[in-house]
Design a protein around this motif. Structure first.
Motif, PDB file in Angstrom:
ATOM      1  N   ALA A 175     -31.295  29.511   0.268  1.00 26.08           N
ATOM      2  CA  ALA A 175     -32.128  29.021   1.365  1.00 26.08           C
ATOM      3  C   ALA A 175     -32.618  30.179   2.232  1.00 26.08           C
ATOM      4  CB  ALA A 175     -31.350  28.016   2.210  1.00 26.08           C
ATOM      5  N   ALA A 176     -31.733  31.149   2.471  1.00 25.36           N
ATOM      6  CA  ALA A 176     -32.109  32.316   3.273  1.00 25.36           C
ATOM      7  C   ALA A 176     -33.187  33.128   2.578  1.00 25.36           C
ATOM      8  CB  ALA A 176     -30.879  33.179   3.545  1.00 25.36           C
ATOM      9  N   LEU A 177     -33.073  33.247   1.250  1.00 23.76           N
ATOM     10  CA  LEU A 177     -34.084  33.987   0.484  1.00 23.76           C
ATOM     11  C   LEU A 177     -35.436  33.284   0.588  1.00 23.76           C
ATOM     12  CD1 LEU A 177     -34.647  36.339  -1.522  1.00 23.76           C
ATOM     13  CD2 LEU A 177     -34.152  34.727  -3.370  1.00 23.76           C
ATOM     14  N   ALA A 178     -35.430  31.979   0.454  1.00 25.32           N
ATOM     15  CA  ALA A 178     -36.684  31.224   0.514  1.00 25.32           C
ATOM     16  C   ALA A 178     -37.335  31.321   1.886  1.00 25.32           C
ATOM     17  CB  ALA A 178     -36.423  29.766   0.146  1.00 25.32           C
ATOM     18  N   ALA A 179     -36.516  31.514   2.924  1.00 28.82           N
ATOM     19  CA  ALA A 179     -37.037  31.536   4.293  1.00 28.82           C
ATOM     20  C   ALA A 179     -37.493  32.924   4.747  1.00 28.82           C
ATOM     21  CB  ALA A 179     -35.966  31.022   5.254  1.00 28.82           C
ATOM     22  N   LEU A 180     -37.218  33.946   3.938  1.00 32.76           N
ATOM     23  CA  LEU A 180     -37.583  35.310   4.338  1.00 32.76           C
ATOM     24  C   LEU A 180     -39.091  35.461   4.497  1.00 32.76           C
ATOM     25  CD1 LEU A 180     -35.346  37.696   2.195  1.00 32.76           C
ATOM     26  CD2 LEU A 180     -35.349  37.488   4.687  1.00 32.76           C
ATOM     27  N   ALA A 181     -39.500  36.115   5.567  1.00 39.37           N
ATOM     28  CA  ALA A 181     -40.909  36.435   5.780  1.00 39.37           C
ATOM     29  C   ALA A 181     -41.020  37.956   5.835  1.00 39.37           C
ATOM     30  CB  ALA A 181     -41.412  35.808   7.069  1.00 39.37           C
ATOM     31  N   LEU A 182     -41.376  38.564   4.701  1.00 41.21           N
ATOM     32  CA  LEU A 182     -41.411  40.019   4.607  1.00 41.21           C
ATOM     33  C   LEU A 182     -42.801  40.555   4.892  1.00 41.21           C
ATOM     34  CD1 LEU A 182     -39.265  40.464   1.363  1.00 41.21           C
ATOM     35  CD2 LEU A 182     -38.497  40.422   3.748  1.00 41.21           C
ATOM     36  N   ASP A 183     -42.860  41.793   5.336  1.00 38.40           N
ATOM     37  CA  ASP A 183     -44.111  42.467   5.645  1.00 38.40           C
ATOM     38  C   ASP A 183     -44.374  43.517   4.567  1.00 38.40           C
ATOM     39  OD1 ASP A 183     -46.064  44.319   6.696  1.00 38.40           O
ATOM     40  OD2 ASP A 183     -45.636  43.539   8.702  1.00 38.40           O
ATOM     41  N   PRO A 184     -45.585  43.560   3.995  1.00 37.49           N
ATOM     42  CA  PRO A 184     -45.880  44.573   2.973  1.00 37.49           C
ATOM     43  C   PRO A 184     -45.641  46.005   3.426  1.00 37.49           C
ATOM     44  CG  PRO A 184     -47.606  42.915   3.019  1.00 37.49           C
ATOM     45  CD  PRO A 184     -46.719  42.645   4.205  1.00 37.49           C
ATOM     46  N   ARG A 185     -45.618  46.227   4.727  1.00 35.21           N
ATOM     47  CA  ARG A 185     -45.395  47.586   5.244  1.00 35.21           C
ATOM     48  C   ARG A 185     -43.923  47.879   5.490  1.00 35.21           C
ATOM     49  NH1 ARG A 185     -50.450  46.137   6.554  1.00 35.21           N
ATOM     50  NH2 ARG A 185     -52.078  47.746   6.574  1.00 35.21           N
ATOM     51  N   ASP A 186     -43.049  46.922   5.180  1.00 34.47           N
ATOM     52  CA  ASP A 186     -41.613  47.167   5.305  1.00 34.47           C
ATOM     53  C   ASP A 186     -41.177  48.277   4.353  1.00 34.47           C
ATOM     54  OD1 ASP A 186     -41.184  45.175   7.154  1.00 34.47           O
ATOM     55  OD2 ASP A 186     -40.498  43.685   5.692  1.00 34.47           O
ATOM     56  N   PRO A 187     -40.240  49.152   4.774  1.00 30.51           N
ATOM     57  CA  PRO A 187     -39.675  50.118   3.820  1.00 30.51           C
ATOM     58  C   PRO A 187     -38.941  49.368   2.718  1.00 30.51           C
ATOM     59  CG  PRO A 187     -38.422  50.077   5.872  1.00 30.51           C
ATOM     60  CD  PRO A 187     -39.647  49.258   6.111  1.00 30.51           C
ATOM     61  N   ILE A 188     -39.100  49.830   1.495  1.00 31.23           N
ATOM     62  CA  ILE A 188     -38.518  49.120   0.357  1.00 31.23           C
ATOM     63  C   ILE A 188     -37.827  50.066  -0.621  1.00 31.23           C
ATOM     64  CG2 ILE A 188     -40.438  49.139  -1.328  1.00 31.23           C
ATOM     65  CD1 ILE A 188     -38.366  46.098  -0.133  1.00 31.23           C
ATOM     66  N   ASN A 189     -38.062  51.365  -0.471  1.00 35.75           N
ATOM     67  CA  ASN A 189     -37.507  52.327  -1.425  1.00 35.75           C
ATOM     68  C   ASN A 189     -37.344  53.681  -0.750  1.00 35.75           C
ATOM     69  OD1 ASN A 189     -38.848  54.163  -4.214  1.00 35.75           O
ATOM     70  ND2 ASN A 189     -36.740  53.531  -3.974  1.00 35.75           N
ATOM     71  N   ILE A 190     -36.218  54.330  -1.019  1.00 35.28           N
ATOM     72  CA  ILE A 190     -36.014  55.717  -0.587  1.00 35.28           C
ATOM     73  C   ILE A 190     -35.781  56.557  -1.832  1.00 35.28           C
ATOM     74  CG2 ILE A 190     -34.557  57.317   0.698  1.00 35.28           C
ATOM     75  CD1 ILE A 190     -33.896  55.037   2.614  1.00 35.28           C
ATOM     76  N   GLN A 191     -36.636  57.573  -2.013  1.00 31.62           N
ATOM     77  CA  GLN A 191     -36.517  58.489  -3.144  1.00 31.62           C
ATOM     78  C   GLN A 191     -36.259  59.885  -2.595  1.00 31.62           C
ATOM     79  OE1 GLN A 191     -38.504  58.192  -6.614  1.00 31.62           O
ATOM     80  NE2 GLN A 191     -38.769  55.993  -6.491  1.00 31.62           N
ATOM     81  N   PHE A 192     -35.223  60.512  -3.104  1.00 36.27           N
ATOM     82  CA  PHE A 192     -34.888  61.843  -2.618  1.00 36.27           C
ATOM     83  C   PHE A 192     -35.667  62.912  -3.367  1.00 36.27           C
ATOM     84  CE2 PHE A 192     -31.589  59.588  -0.498  1.00 36.27           C
ATOM     85  CZ  PHE A 192     -31.311  60.361   0.617  1.00 36.27           C
ATOM     86  N   THR A 193     -36.234  63.837  -2.578  1.00 35.15           N
ATOM     87  CA  THR A 193     -36.956  64.957  -3.170  1.00 35.15           C
ATOM     88  C   THR A 193     -35.963  65.884  -3.845  1.00 35.15           C
ATOM     89  OG1 THR A 193     -36.794  66.208  -1.112  1.00 35.15           O
ATOM     90  CG2 THR A 193     -38.734  64.824  -1.402  1.00 35.15           C
ATOM     91  N   SER A 194     -36.482  66.797  -4.648  1.00 31.67           N
ATOM     92  CA  SER A 194     -35.624  67.629  -5.496  1.00 31.67           C
ATOM     93  C   SER A 194     -34.761  68.601  -4.701  1.00 31.67           C
ATOM     94  CB  SER A 194     -36.473  68.405  -6.505  1.00 31.67           C
ATOM     95  OG  SER A 194     -37.440  69.188  -5.825  1.00 31.67           O
ATOM     96  N   GLY A 195     -35.188  68.947  -3.499  1.00 33.61           N
ATOM     97  CA  GLY A 195     -34.352  69.805  -2.668  1.00 33.61           C
ATOM     98  C   GLY A 195     -34.242  71.233  -3.151  1.00 33.61           C
ATOM     99  N   THR A 196     -35.351  71.814  -3.702  1.00 33.65           N
ATOM    100  CA  THR A 196     -35.309  73.201  -4.150  1.00 33.65           C
ATOM    101  C   THR A 196     -35.248  74.154  -2.956  1.00 33.65           C
ATOM    102  OG1 THR A 196     -37.719  73.200  -4.286  1.00 33.65           O
ATOM    103  CG2 THR A 196     -36.515  72.745  -6.300  1.00 33.65           C
ATOM    104  N   THR A 197     -35.690  73.683  -1.789  1.00 28.16           N
ATOM    105  CA  THR A 197     -35.541  74.474  -0.573  1.00 28.16           C
ATOM    106  C   THR A 197     -34.871  73.583   0.464  1.00 28.16           C
ATOM    107  OG1 THR A 197     -37.757  73.812   0.152  1.00 28.16           O
ATOM    108  CG2 THR A 197     -37.581  75.884  -1.024  1.00 28.16           C
ATOM    109  N   GLY A 198     -33.637  73.875   0.790  1.00 29.51           N
ATOM    110  CA  GLY A 198     -32.908  73.060   1.742  1.00 29.51           C
ATOM    111  C   GLY A 198     -32.366  71.799   1.095  1.00 29.51           C
ATOM    112  N   LEU A 199     -31.772  70.937   1.924  1.00 25.81           N
ATOM    113  CA  LEU A 199     -31.191  69.707   1.420  1.00 25.81           C
ATOM    114  C   LEU A 199     -32.287  68.708   1.059  1.00 25.81           C
ATOM    115  CD1 LEU A 199     -28.299  69.367   4.019  1.00 25.81           C
ATOM    116  CD2 LEU A 199     -28.057  69.857   1.574  1.00 25.81           C
ATOM    117  N   PRO A 200     -32.016  67.831   0.079  1.00 26.34           N
ATOM    118  CA  PRO A 200     -33.014  66.824  -0.302  1.00 26.34           C
ATOM    119  C   PRO A 200     -33.383  65.935   0.880  1.00 26.34           C
ATOM    120  CG  PRO A 200     -31.266  66.940  -1.936  1.00 26.34           C
ATOM    121  CD  PRO A 200     -30.816  67.771  -0.773  1.00 26.34           C
ATOM    122  N   LYS A 201     -34.646  65.498   0.896  1.00 24.44           N
ATOM    123  CA  LYS A 201     -35.143  64.614   1.944  1.00 24.44           C
ATOM    124  C   LYS A 201     -35.456  63.252   1.322  1.00 24.44           C
ATOM    125  CE  LYS A 201     -38.496  67.505   2.829  1.00 24.44           C
ATOM    126  NZ  LYS A 201     -38.119  68.649   1.992  1.00 24.44           N
TER     127      LYS A 201
END
Length: 546
Positions: A175-201
């Motif tokens: 029921a909670a899933l059916a009631a969700l109202a999501l925004d297309p601009r919501d963050p949905i994925n975090i991908q870490f950069t390779s971090g060849t200079t400094g820590l990955p972002k």
């Protein structure tokens, strides 16, 4: 237009819904068609089946107490469970944190803590990586304080872990899933950069970012529900989850996985058995397939298109793929994680010469410009830094506003760090990295140009060129070369091949013949490791600091 600023057209319109809505629409249109085939797992699901399983898992995540915006990590090689997790987290409004399968203890600890992962979905093990053991080591040492739930793919029942198949929905969570109202601009994925200079972002991407990019990429490949895409590229990377999975789902095509990791034989077998019409890969993957001893035994005539990307694509390799693998409509794509990822892509109807020598033209709804060191847009044909603006630019680096401001300027341009040119017809050519450009005695040298020339040598299978310190000229070129099986050559042979064909200052001073290059899991050559190895071998540390 004489300057290097190009804008994509406005067709087709941008998708202004969520990933869950896009999947539901495809299920409604193509429910009976193949959606996911995991050959190594013996799995074959229709879109109806995929949609049902995704909804159940999404509700199951909510039943664990997760709420919109919470982070769910996935640490696993390619498998059906990975795809389910991708679409279920999107459907539940959760942020999927994709973790490199090659990570070890300190890297996974940093990643999970950096973004506050609450639930981790992990494979039991892969190759030499004992994921279960590593996670337990960190948990027992109190080094993952924010991790609340561990979900295990495969393996026997284990204390402290919830089995993937036991993540169950409840009436309340449905029921909670059916009631969700999501925004297309919501963050949905975090991908870490390779971090060849400094820590990955952690590049943070929205529904709108990656859904539209996947759709646009599929359009450039002329994708449709009759297509079947063989996916040997890793899902944790944009190449897999966006250019493959989302390109397929937004066009009703089938996702076909040959193995948990890249195996050239399994790719050839899968294309032939499943009559795949498309194949993705980085150049080293295509090289391995072409060079496999049993290559000629497989019927690859069903292939039509696909993408070669993720690293510079040698012209000679492209030509062999077109001729030998029947991929006459193969495309080249260029981008970066921070732009979701693709900015430029060739089209299936581009002239072959354009498709083998450029990365195509800008995608719809995006702007790209080439700028000099002052930020001014350069004329067509002049090299400079490539910058992208539009729907695809990331929301930012997770919890790093200063790093975000360094990458995305006040006008919304994402600075890539890549050197490129744009010609009179709008086609782009990547000529190197700002940090890779070699300056020898005042002459600017782009290693990519020298690599392309050396690829023409009949004995050379693969080559990479780097700059190394030099006390006299500042820098000199070094080429690491992998010869074709059974071939022999000397550094003098390579120098003779270059003599009179390219400028003297572009001829590599150092040549090493190797069996392999240091690579990332996505197939990118780690040039900084080659450079350091040569500094150590040649005793160039003093020249480096001079």
């Amino acid at each position: 237009m004489s300057d290097s600023l190009v804008r994509g057209d406005g067709a087709p319109p941008l998708l202004e819904g969520t990933i869950g809505e896009a999947l539901a629409a495809t299920v409604a249109r193509h429910g009976a068609r193949d959606a996911l085939i995991a050959r190594h797992q013996g799995i074959r699901w229709s879109y109806d089946e995929l949609g049902r399983r995704v909804d159940e898992l999404a509700a199951g995540f909510l039943a664990l107490g997760l709420a919109r915006g919470d982070r769910v990590g996935i640490w696993a090689p390619n498998c059906a469970e990975w795809v389910l997790t991708q679409f279920a987290t999107a459907g539940a409004g959760l942020v999927l944190v994709t973790i490199n399968p090659a990570y070890r203890l300190s890297e996974v600890e940093y990643t999970l803590n950096k973004v506050g992962v609450a639930v981790l979905v992990a494979a039991d093990r892969f190759k030499t990586s004992d994921y279960t053991g590593m996670v337990e080591t960190l948990v027992q040492a109190g080094r993952l304080p924010l991790l609340k739930t561990m979900i295990r793919i495969g393996g026997d029942t284990r204390p402290g872990w919830l089995a993937f198949d036991d993540v169950a929905a409840t009436p309340e969570s449905r029921a909670a899933l059916a009631a969700l109202a999501l925004d297309p601009r919501d963050p949905i994925n975090i991908q870490f950069t390779s971090g060849t200079t400094g820590l990955p972002k952690g590049a943070t991407l929205s529904h709108r970012n990656i859904l539209n990019n996947g759709h646009a990429v599929g359009e450039r490949m002329a994708f449709g529900p009759e297509d079947r895409l063989c996916i040997p590229v890793p899902l944790y990377h944009c190449f897999g989850m966006v250019l493959a999975n989302l390109a397929c789902v937004t066009h009703g095509a089938a996702m076909v996985f040959p193995a948990a990791g890249f195996e050239p034989l399994s790719v050839l077998e899968t294309v032939a058995e499943e009559r795949c019409t498309a194949l993705h890969g980085v150049p080293t993957m295509f090289i391995a397939e072409l060079e496999h001893p049993r290559f000629a035994a497989f019927d690859l005539t069903s292939l039509r298109t696909g993408i070669m990307a993720g690293a510079p694509c040698p012209v000679q390799i492209m030509r062999r793929v077109v001729d030998k693998m029947h991929m006459r409509e193969i495309t080249i794509a260029y981008g970066m994680t921070e732009t979701s990822p693709v900015s430029f892509q060739s089209a299936t109807d581009d002239p072959l010469e354009r498709r083998v020598s450029t990365v195509g033209r800008v995608l719809p709804h995006l702007e790209v410009k080439i700028v000099d060191e002052t930020g001014a847009t350069v004329p067509r044909g002049v090299a400079g830094e490539l910058c992208t603006r539009g729907y695809s630019v990331m929301l930012g680096y997770w919890d790093e506003p200063e790093k975000t401001a360094e990458a995305i300027d006040a006008e919304g341009w994402m600075h890539s760090g890549d050197l490129a040119t744009i010609d009179a017809d709008g086609y782009c050519n990547i000529v190197g990295r700002l940090k890779d450009m070699v300056i020898r005695g005042g002459e600017n040298i782009y290693p990519r140009e020298v690599e392309e020339f050396l690829f023409r040598h009949p004995k050379i299978e693969d080559v990479t060129v780097v700059g190394v310190p030099d006390a006299k000229f500042g820098e000199e070129l070094c080429a690491w070369i992998r010869l074709r099986q059974g071939e022999r050559a000397t550094p003098e042979d390579i120098a003779e091949y270059c003599r009179g064909q390219i400028a003297h200052y572009k001829v590599p001073r150092y040549v090493r013949f190797v069996d392999a290059f240091p690579m990332t899991v996505t197939g990118k050559i780690q040039k900084f490791l080659i450079r350091q190895a040569m500094i150590d071998e040649l005793g160039l540390a003093e020249a480096k600091t001079a």
